[in-house]
Design an enzyme around this catalytic site. Sequence first.
Site, PDB file in Angstrom:
ATOM      1  CG  HIS A   1      -6.651   2.782   3.281  1.00 20.64           C
ATOM      2  ND1 HIS A   1      -5.621   1.860   3.404  1.00 20.64           N
ATOM      3  CD2 HIS A   1      -6.828   2.962   1.945  1.00 20.64           C
ATOM      4  CE1 HIS A   1      -5.209   1.503   2.199  1.00 20.64           C
ATOM      5  NE2 HIS A   1      -5.918   2.152   1.292  1.00 20.64           N
TER       6      HIS A   1
ATOM      7  CE1 TYR B   1      -8.503  -5.267   2.398  1.00 19.30           C
ATOM      8  CE2 TYR B   1      -6.543  -5.935   3.599  1.00 19.30           C
ATOM      9  CZ  TYR B   1      -7.167  -5.100   2.690  1.00 19.30           C
ATOM     10  OH  TYR B   1      -6.461  -4.106   2.078  1.00 19.30           O
ATOM     11  CD  GLU B   2      -8.176  -6.771  -1.974  1.00 19.40           C
ATOM     12  OE1 GLU B   2      -8.611  -6.353  -3.054  1.00 19.40           O
ATOM     13  OE2 GLU B   2      -6.964  -7.031  -1.776  1.00 19.40           O
TER      14      GLU B   2
ATOM     15  CG  HIS C   1      -4.655  -7.081   1.006  1.00 16.01           C
ATOM     16  ND1 HIS C   1      -4.833  -6.244  -0.066  1.00 16.01           N
ATOM     17  CD2 HIS C   1      -3.524  -6.680   1.625  1.00 16.01           C
ATOM     18  CE1 HIS C   1      -3.847  -5.356  -0.096  1.00 16.01           C
ATOM     19  NE2 HIS C   1      -3.031  -5.601   0.911  1.00 16.01           N
TER      20      HIS C   1
ATOM     21  CG  ASN D   1      -0.666   3.152  11.430  1.00  7.31           C
ATOM     22  OD1 ASN D   1      -0.411   2.601  10.361  1.00  7.31           O
ATOM     23  ND2 ASN D   1      -1.232   2.518  12.437  1.00  7.31           N
TER      24      ASN D   1
ATOM     25  CB  ALA E   1       1.386   0.145   4.515  1.00  6.29           C
TER      26      ALA E   1
ATOM     27  CG  HIS F   1      -2.899  -2.401  -3.391  1.00 11.74           C
ATOM     28  ND1 HIS F   1      -1.900  -3.312  -3.143  1.00 11.74           N
ATOM     29  CD2 HIS F   1      -3.173  -1.810  -2.213  1.00 11.74           C
ATOM     30  CE1 HIS F   1      -1.600  -3.272  -1.849  1.00 11.74           C
ATOM     31  NE2 HIS F   1      -2.356  -2.374  -1.270  1.00 11.74           N
TER      32      HIS F   1
ATOM     33  CB  SER G   1      -0.884   0.041   1.250  1.00  8.39           C
ATOM     34  OG  SER G   1      -1.812  -0.995   1.222  1.00  8.39           O
TER      35      SER G   1
ATOM     36  CG  MET H   1      -4.394  -5.714   7.468  1.00  5.44           C
ATOM     37  SD  MET H   1      -5.715  -4.618   6.973  1.00  5.44           S
ATOM     38  CE  MET H   1      -5.841  -3.544   8.419  1.00  5.44           C
ATOM     39  CB  SER H   2      -0.050  -7.983   3.013  1.00  2.53           C
ATOM     40  OG  SER H   2       1.023  -7.154   3.409  1.00  2.53           O
TER      41      SER H   2
END
Length: 285
Positions: free
Chosen positions: A256, A89-90, A87, A242, A117, A65, A34, A218-219
Amino acid sequence: MKTKQFSRQDFQAAADYIAQRTRHRPRIGLVLGSGFGEFADAIENADIIPYADIPHFPRSTVEGHKGRLVVGHLEDQTIMVMQGRVHFYEGFTMEEVTFPVRVMRAFGVEVLILTNAAGGLNPDFKTGDIMLIEDQINFLGMVGNNPLMGPNDPELGPRFPDMSTLYDRRLRELAIDVAEKMGITLRRGVYAGLSGPAFETPAEVRMLRIIGADATGMSTTNESLVARHGGMRVLGFSGITNEAIDTIDTPRVTSHEEVLEAGEVLVPRMSGLLRGILRRWDEVA
Ligand code: HPA
């Protein structure tokens, strides 16, 4: 349990298609997480292949992306760059999430560089830092979503692969040396891969710290496992976008937009580091 969806023939079909679309034959693969997508714009003599054109290739739905392969030269190395990833979560299966890694392997890619990220858990980490991933905690796998589950094709890799050497030592040592000589602060630590898409609660953030994680995202953990299973050497970097919130009712939130914004600060730093590593690639090839 779900049966395997893709076979070696599917990976090969996608690799063969890519071979028709590019004259390059890279041994190095790079996945841009990301916010890092624009790094691919620096690739010279680029052949660009949208994921949508490649048989079976999953298409990213997330902002930040782009969804294309960029194959060409950078710092005198031939490299295959994934400009964006998909990902779990998609809604993709683990096999879909890791399909591109199998394809790269089938294409002849031997080393995979993963970027992402991530939220900083280690209190020393600041937004804009880069962390060298020394090891990982794959939460998804620990709750039964390991991408290597299902029938194992021994032509692709062993049933029970060792993961004590997941992130390649020589590549890590090169990264540390390059960063030091370039004056780039390089943090080191453990990346915890979660499913998302919700960011962590403060209680989860504190738990992740206790179990030894320094950054979370998340990846990455799925791709690295499949790459190592397939005998690839793996190098990974987290861009800290962050500082994870560890106390309830903190007067700020994680978003995001914040992640993508920090990506802008991180891109030049990450680009410098990656270029520096590629310039000295002969030392680890
Ligand atoms: N948590 C999980 N994933 C992330 C974060 C985070 O704080 N930042 C960027 N990706």
